[in-house]
Scaffold this motif. Structure first.
Motif, mmCIF file in Angstrom:
data_model
loop_
_atom_site.group_PDB
_atom_site.id
_atom_site.type_symbol
_atom_site.label_atom_id
_atom_site.label_comp_id
_atom_site.label_asym_id
_atom_site.label_seq_id
_atom_site.Cartn_x
_atom_site.Cartn_y
_atom_site.Cartn_z
ATOM 1 N N ASP A 136 0.818 -1.214 0.000
ATOM 2 C CA ASP A 136 0.000 0.000 0.000
ATOM 3 C C ASP A 136 0.848 1.258 0.000
ATOM 4 O O ASP A 136 0.310 2.364 -0.088
ATOM 5 N N ASN A 137 2.157 1.106 0.144
ATOM 6 C CA ASN A 137 3.060 2.255 0.171
ATOM 7 C C ASN A 137 4.292 1.974 -0.666
ATOM 8 O O ASN A 137 4.761 0.845 -0.742
ATOM 9 N N ILE A 138 4.798 3.020 -1.291
ATOM 10 C CA ILE A 138 6.047 2.923 -2.037
ATOM 11 C C ILE A 138 6.935 4.091 -1.636
ATOM 12 O O ILE A 138 6.454 5.088 -1.081
ATOM 13 N N GLU A 139 8.219 3.969 -1.915
ATOM 14 C CA GLU A 139 9.141 5.079 -1.684
ATOM 15 C C GLU A 139 9.923 5.338 -2.968
ATOM 16 O O GLU A 139 10.544 4.435 -3.518
ATOM 17 N N VAL A 140 9.848 6.570 -3.440
ATOM 18 C CA VAL A 140 10.544 6.977 -4.658
ATOM 19 C C VAL A 140 11.275 8.280 -4.382
ATOM 20 O O VAL A 140 10.680 9.247 -3.899
ATOM 21 N N MET A 141 12.574 8.301 -4.638
ATOM 22 C CA MET A 141 13.407 9.482 -4.408
ATOM 23 C C MET A 141 13.285 9.979 -2.967
ATOM 24 O O MET A 141 13.275 11.176 -2.704
ATOM 25 N N ASP A 149 1.384 6.799 -1.123
ATOM 26 C CA ASP A 149 0.350 5.782 -0.998
ATOM 27 C C ASP A 149 0.113 5.136 -2.352
ATOM 28 O O ASP A 149 -0.106 5.831 -3.349
ATOM 29 N N CYS A 150 0.158 3.826 -2.384
ATOM 30 C CA CYS A 150 -0.020 3.067 -3.627
ATOM 31 C C CYS A 150 -1.302 2.258 -3.515
ATOM 32 O O CYS A 150 -1.293 1.093 -3.090
#
Length: 220
Positions: free
Chosen positions: A3-8, A13-14
């Motif tokens: 349900d969560n992603i980390e980018v840069m 929230d995904c």
């Protein structure tokens, strides 16, 4: 599927559009202001190195990817989520919800030109949207007046197309003063739609995608 992603370095929230709508509908019935932000790849590239900005975004109740490239950078290959992000499905559903339930909407931008352009594009998503007011934040000196304008309308949802990082700084500073239920930072939707409408915009976007993937891959 996470349900969560980390980018840069930014936590996002995904969720599917349906899952996001369930949360957003809960926000609209609360007394305090909940913050929803749709973040574009351009905004991430511009501000991800700013620690204060990252902390402000981390305080959002929903921080949503505004481009499918953001999901791809986090190795999300789910077709439904990619398609819904590309089509701004949650935004469309939320506009229909506001329209159907006669919720009051206040539109916020930095210039008259941006306000007018946003209103024109907004008509495509919800022709019966109940617009309670519109405010200009051309400089910090207008903030108090605009807050009074918003509170005077008893609005349900503030639709903001302010630029980052000013948008995040404004809502962080003034959240406790606003008489509304939802702050929705959705400039990524309108900016992306306008860009895709002209050939030169599509070309520029193609090269920015390449730059974003390179930057995101480097920082992962």
């Amino acid at each position: 599927m996470t349900d969560n992603i980390e980018v840069m370095g930014i936590s996002l929230d995904c969720l599917t559009a349906k899952e996001t709508m369930i949360r957003a509908m809960r926000f609209i019935d609360k007394d305090s202001v909940d913050i929803i932000g749709i973040l574009s790849m351009d905004v991430l590239m511009k501000n991800s190195g700013d620690e204060q900005w990252r902390e402000l975004v981390d305080g959002f109740d929903l921080a949503l990817p505004g481009d499918p490239e953001i999901l791809k950078a986090a190795d999300i290959g789910d077709r439904v989520r990619l398609k819904e992000t590309e089509n701004h499905t949650f935004f469309r559903l939320f506009m229909k919800y506001l329209q159907k339930n006669q919720k009051k909407v206040f539109l916020l931008a930095e210039t008259e030109e941006k306000l007018n352009r946003t209103e024109e594009m907004l008509a495509r998503y919800g022709r019966g949207l109940r617009l309670a007011g519109r405010g200009l934040l051309e400089d910090d000196g207008r903030e108090e007046n605009v807050i009074n304008e918003i509170n005077g309308t008893e609005t349900d949802c503030i639709l903001s197309v302010l630029s980052s990082p000013y948008q995040e700084q404004f809502i962080d500073r003034n959240k406790a003063l606003l008489n509304a239920n939802v702050w929705f930072g959705c400039g990524a939707v309108f900016g992306g739609e306008q860009e895709k409408s002209v050939p030169i915009g599509r070309v520029k976007r193609f090269f920015r995608k390449k730059l974003f993937w390179w930057r995101a891959g480097k920082e992962q």
